[in-house]
Design a protein around this motif. Structure first.
Motif, PDB file in Angstrom:
ATOM      1  N   VAL A 162      22.735 -64.650  -4.521  1.00  0.00           N
ATOM      2  CA  VAL A 162      23.534 -64.949  -3.338  1.00  0.00           C
ATOM      3  C   VAL A 162      24.981 -65.179  -3.768  1.00  0.00           C
ATOM      4  N   GLU A 163      25.894 -64.935  -2.822  1.00  0.00           N
ATOM      5  CA  GLU A 163      27.291 -65.301  -3.062  1.00  0.00           C
ATOM      6  C   GLU A 163      27.620 -66.511  -2.205  1.00  0.00           C
ATOM      7  N   ALA A 164      28.244 -67.516  -2.830  1.00  0.00           N
ATOM      8  CA  ALA A 164      28.670 -68.711  -2.090  1.00  0.00           C
ATOM      9  C   ALA A 164      30.016 -68.429  -1.426  1.00  0.00           C
ATOM     10  N   VAL A 201      32.868 -70.208   1.129  1.00  0.00           N
ATOM     11  CA  VAL A 201      33.226 -71.516   1.659  1.00  0.00           C
ATOM     12  C   VAL A 201      33.708 -71.439   3.108  1.00  0.00           C
ATOM     13  N   ARG A 202      33.373 -72.435   3.889  1.00  0.00           N
ATOM     14  CA  ARG A 202      33.876 -72.641   5.244  1.00  0.00           C
ATOM     15  C   ARG A 202      34.306 -74.086   5.376  1.00  0.00           C
ATOM     16  N   TRP A 203      35.153 -74.344   6.376  1.00  0.00           N
ATOM     17  CA  TRP A 203      35.610 -75.718   6.618  1.00  0.00           C
ATOM     18  C   TRP A 203      35.165 -76.131   8.007  1.00  0.00           C
ATOM     19  N   VAL A 221      30.206 -67.239  -7.448  1.00  0.00           N
ATOM     20  CA  VAL A 221      31.233 -68.154  -6.942  1.00  0.00           C
ATOM     21  C   VAL A 221      32.602 -67.488  -7.096  1.00  0.00           C
ATOM     22  N   ASN A 222      33.382 -67.489  -6.015  1.00  0.00           N
ATOM     23  CA  ASN A 222      34.714 -66.886  -6.042  1.00  0.00           C
ATOM     24  C   ASN A 222      35.715 -67.817  -6.713  1.00  0.00           C
ATOM     25  N   ILE A 223      36.487 -67.264  -7.631  1.00  0.00           N
ATOM     26  CA  ILE A 223      37.480 -68.048  -8.361  1.00  0.00           C
ATOM     27  C   ILE A 223      38.862 -67.503  -8.031  1.00  0.00           C
ATOM     28  N   ILE A 245      34.126 -58.447 -11.293  1.00  0.00           N
ATOM     29  CA  ILE A 245      35.422 -58.126 -10.713  1.00  0.00           C
ATOM     30  C   ILE A 245      35.208 -57.840  -9.228  1.00  0.00           C
ATOM     31  N   ASP A 246      35.777 -58.707  -8.392  1.00  0.00           N
ATOM     32  CA  ASP A 246      35.611 -58.639  -6.947  1.00  0.00           C
ATOM     33  C   ASP A 246      36.598 -57.628  -6.353  1.00  0.00           C
ATOM     34  N   ASP A 247      36.222 -57.027  -5.240  1.00  0.00           N
ATOM     35  CA  ASP A 247      37.110 -56.117  -4.502  1.00  0.00           C
ATOM     36  C   ASP A 247      37.617 -54.987  -5.383  1.00  0.00           C
ATOM     37  N   PHE A 248      36.795 -54.514  -6.302  1.00  0.00           N
ATOM     38  CA  PHE A 248      37.238 -53.470  -7.225  1.00  0.00           C
ATOM     39  C   PHE A 248      37.545 -52.189  -6.458  1.00  0.00           C
ATOM     40  N   VAL A 258      28.146 -53.391   2.775  1.00  0.00           N
ATOM     41  CA  VAL A 258      27.199 -52.382   3.278  1.00  0.00           C
ATOM     42  C   VAL A 258      26.774 -52.778   4.689  1.00  0.00           C
ATOM     43  N   GLU A 259      27.133 -51.942   5.652  1.00  0.00           N
ATOM     44  CA  GLU A 259      26.828 -52.278   7.051  1.00  0.00           C
ATOM     45  C   GLU A 259      25.751 -51.392   7.652  1.00  0.00           C
ATOM     46  N   THR A 260      25.587 -50.187   7.120  1.00  0.00           N
ATOM     47  CA  THR A 260      24.622 -49.256   7.715  1.00  0.00           C
ATOM     48  C   THR A 260      23.567 -48.816   6.696  1.00  0.00           C
ATOM     49  N   GLY A 289      26.039 -56.955   2.171  1.00  0.00           N
ATOM     50  CA  GLY A 289      26.737 -56.604   3.398  1.00  0.00           C
ATOM     51  C   GLY A 289      25.965 -57.021   4.630  1.00  0.00           C
ATOM     52  N   TYR A 290      26.669 -56.974   5.770  1.00  0.00           N
ATOM     53  CA  TYR A 290      26.063 -57.391   7.038  1.00  0.00           C
ATOM     54  C   TYR A 290      24.804 -56.588   7.343  1.00  0.00           C
ATOM     55  N   GLY A 291      24.740 -55.334   6.852  1.00  0.00           N
ATOM     56  CA  GLY A 291      23.571 -54.494   7.093  1.00  0.00           C
ATOM     57  C   GLY A 291      22.326 -54.991   6.367  1.00  0.00           C
TER      58      GLY A 291
HETATM   59  P1  C2E Z   1      34.904 -61.784  -0.946  1.00  0.00           P
HETATM   60  O1  C2E Z   1      34.615 -62.623  -2.120  1.00  0.00           O
HETATM   61  O2  C2E Z   1      35.190 -60.349  -1.177  1.00  0.00           O
HETATM   62  O3  C2E Z   1      33.666 -61.997   0.033  1.00  0.00           O
HETATM   63  C1  C2E Z   1      33.197 -61.035   0.924  1.00  0.00           C
HETATM   64  C2  C2E Z   1      33.722 -61.262   2.315  1.00  0.00           C
HETATM   65  O4  C2E Z   1      33.348 -60.148   3.130  1.00  0.00           O
HETATM   66  C3  C2E Z   1      33.143 -62.495   3.014  1.00  0.00           C
HETATM   67  O5  C2E Z   1      34.080 -62.965   3.978  1.00  0.00           O
HETATM   68  C4  C2E Z   1      31.934 -61.897   3.745  1.00  0.00           C
HETATM   69  O6  C2E Z   1      31.519 -62.663   4.848  1.00  0.00           O
HETATM   70  C5  C2E Z   1      32.515 -60.576   4.176  1.00  0.00           C
HETATM   71  N1  C2E Z   1      31.473 -59.560   4.339  1.00  0.00           N
HETATM   72  C6  C2E Z   1      30.267 -59.473   3.731  1.00  0.00           C
HETATM   73  N2  C2E Z   1      29.593 -58.384   4.129  1.00  0.00           N
HETATM   74  C7  C2E Z   1      30.393 -57.754   5.015  1.00  0.00           C
HETATM   75  C8  C2E Z   1      30.239 -56.550   5.797  1.00  0.00           C
HETATM   76  O7  C2E Z   1      29.231 -55.848   5.767  1.00  0.00           O
HETATM   77  N3  C2E Z   1      31.298 -56.216   6.604  1.00  0.00           N
HETATM   78  C9  C2E Z   1      32.426 -56.969   6.675  1.00  0.00           C
HETATM   79  N4  C2E Z   1      33.401 -56.568   7.502  1.00  0.00           N
HETATM   80  N5  C2E Z   1      32.603 -58.096   5.963  1.00  0.00           N
HETATM   81  C10 C2E Z   1      31.593 -58.481   5.133  1.00  0.00           C
HETATM   82  P2  C2E Z   1      34.524 -64.504   4.021  1.00  0.00           P
HETATM   83  O8  C2E Z   1      33.361 -65.410   3.838  1.00  0.00           O
HETATM   84  O9  C2E Z   1      35.378 -64.675   5.242  1.00  0.00           O
HETATM   85  O10 C2E Z   1      35.423 -64.629   2.732  1.00  0.00           O
HETATM   86  C11 C2E Z   1      36.610 -63.913   2.589  1.00  0.00           C
HETATM   87  C12 C2E Z   1      37.205 -64.093   1.232  1.00  0.00           C
HETATM   88  O11 C2E Z   1      37.577 -65.453   1.012  1.00  0.00           O
HETATM   89  C13 C2E Z   1      36.244 -63.780   0.078  1.00  0.00           C
HETATM   90  O12 C2E Z   1      36.168 -62.373  -0.127  1.00  0.00           O
HETATM   91  C14 C2E Z   1      36.902 -64.520  -1.057  1.00  0.00           C
HETATM   92  O13 C2E Z   1      37.963 -63.758  -1.583  1.00  0.00           O
HETATM   93  C15 C2E Z   1      37.472 -65.740  -0.350  1.00  0.00           C
HETATM   94  N6  C2E Z   1      36.561 -66.891  -0.569  1.00  0.00           N
HETATM   95  C16 C2E Z   1      35.400 -67.187   0.046  1.00  0.00           C
HETATM   96  N7  C2E Z   1      34.847 -68.303  -0.463  1.00  0.00           N
HETATM   97  C17 C2E Z   1      35.694 -68.719  -1.455  1.00  0.00           C
HETATM   98  C18 C2E Z   1      35.689 -69.820  -2.379  1.00  0.00           C
HETATM   99  O14 C2E Z   1      34.755 -70.642  -2.434  1.00  0.00           O
HETATM  100  N8  C2E Z   1      36.753 -69.919  -3.234  1.00  0.00           N
HETATM  101  C19 C2E Z   1      37.776 -69.003  -3.223  1.00  0.00           C
HETATM  102  N9  C2E Z   1      38.786 -69.174  -4.097  1.00  0.00           N
HETATM  103  N10 C2E Z   1      37.811 -67.965  -2.380  1.00  0.00           N
HETATM  104  C20 C2E Z   1      36.780 -67.822  -1.508  1.00  0.00           C
END
Ligand code: C2E
Ligand code: MG
Ligand code: MG
Ligand code: MG
Length: 291
Positions: free
Chosen positions: A58-60, A62-64, A116-118, A178-181, A239-241, A258-260
């Motif tokens: 799983v990926e953690a 964060v929300r507030w 965990v996102n850094i 590496i995220d968002d590659f 991945v949505e579809t 992904g949401y799919g």
């Molecule tokens: P990320 O690490 O690239 O996380 C993926 C984001 O894409 C998440 O948005 C997730 O909900 C969203 N996502 C997942 N699957 C899909 C999909 O199929 N379609 C679409 N359109 N979106 C999808 P979220 O939760 O709003 O997080 C956005 C970004 O905020 C994250 O991108 C990450 O860069 C950052 N973030 C989240 N949690 C943390 C944290 O604990 N610490 C730090 N420093 N950054 C965080």
């Protein structure tokens, strides 16, 4: 009702009584308290191991849970945290909470890898390695279960420092992805010199992967080839579809998210989701999960 009242209040003070800058300052002050008073929440998004279809991690995210504004996504406060020297305490909270949660799932017979996102800011402060070690020591989670997600840009900011920290993390047993590659412009020579375990292929590439003949599919195939050549694995983000999942599988991505497959969800819902999935019944779309 609290949410509506909060909105009204914001409207009431803006824009002449309180400038946008002052509002940001107030939100930053509130965030400082929020970290200490447990107003932050983690949602967890399943990661699928493509060859088996199992959920391996799983990926953690964060929300507030803001008392007046409701559940805020990271886009509303992570940059703010970075600007106001709050990203290190925020990340320490995320690391502590996520590792504790995964250790609890472990004890319940649900072993998962946690991502965990850094933030780049944390990466450059120099406390990351110690902060990670502290979270592992407190939770008792084995280091192999933790993956730190860093973006290409955070590596590019200070490549020498990045290399040193990657090496230390690798020695400690923690994996780095590496995220968002594919969204930024990485230096390949830099990248291949780092001990990276997983390339998370940005969802902008995955979104276009409708059919194997698409340009996006060709780009994904190239990333998978690169990863293979350097002993890294790949994960298709966003991945949505079913079609996108099929393309990712055909091209040899090891993981998909992904949401799919599933939306990010609270810890409690994740356990239920896992049980239903294991039972072979595809779960209903989870309306409780925040996007
Ligand atoms: P990320 O690490 O690239 O996380 C993926 C984001 O894409 C998440 O948005 C997730 O909900 C969203 N996502 C997942 N699957 C899909 C999909 O199929 N379609 C679409 N359109 N979106 C999808 P979220 O939760 O709003 O997080 C956005 C970004 O905020 C994250 O991108 C990450 O860069 C950052 N973030 C989240 N949690 C943390 C944290 O604990 N610490 C730090 N420093 N950054 C965080
Ligand atoms: Mg991520
Ligand atoms: Mg990403
Ligand atoms: Mg991102």
């Amino acid at each position: 009702a609290a949410k509506a009242a909060g909105r009204n209040r914001v409207r009431h003070f803006s824009p002449d009584l309180r400038s946008a800058v002052q509002q940001k300052m107030q939100l930053a002050a509130e965030l400082r308290d929020a970290i200490e008073s447990d107003q932050l929440v983690l949602h967890y998004q399943p990661v699928m191991h493509v060859p088996t279809g199992n959920c391996s991690g799983v990926e953690a995210l964060v929300r507030w849970q803001h008392p007046e504004r409701g559940l805020l996504p990271p886009s509303e406060f992570v940059t703010l945290a970075e600007k106001h020297d709050l990203i290190v305490p925020l990340t320490r909270w995320v690391l502590a909470t996520a590792t504790r949660q995964v250790a609890a799932w472990d004890a319940a017979g649900l072993p998962l890898v946690i991502g965990v996102n850094i933030s780049a800011h944390h990466f450059t402060t120099g406390t990351l390695v110690q902060d990670v070690a502290d979270a592992l020591a407190c939770s008792g989670l084995p280091p192999e279960r933790l993956v730190l997600e860093l973006t290409e840009t955070s590596v590019a900011e200070d490549p020498k420092r990045a290399a040193a920290q990657f090496a230390e993390l690798r020695i400690s047993g923690v994996e780095v992805s590496i995220d968002d590659f594919g969204r930024g412009f990485s230096s390949l020579s830099q990248l291949i010199s780092l001990p990276v375990g997983v390339l998370k292929i940005d969802r902008s590439l995955v979104a276009g992967a409708n059919g194997r003949a698409s340009e996006s599919a060709a780009a994904i195939a190239a990333v998978v080839g690169l990863a293979d050549a350097f002993g890294m694995r790949t994960l298709a983000e966003g991945v949505e579809t079913q079609e996108q999942l099929a393309v990712a599988a055909e091209l040899g991505c090891t993981f998909a998210q992904g949401y799919g497959i599933a939306r990010p969800m609270p810890a409690h819902d994740l356990a239920t989701w896992m049980v239903r999935r294991a039972a072979g019944r595809p779960p209903q779309p989870l309306l409780t999960a925040a996007a």
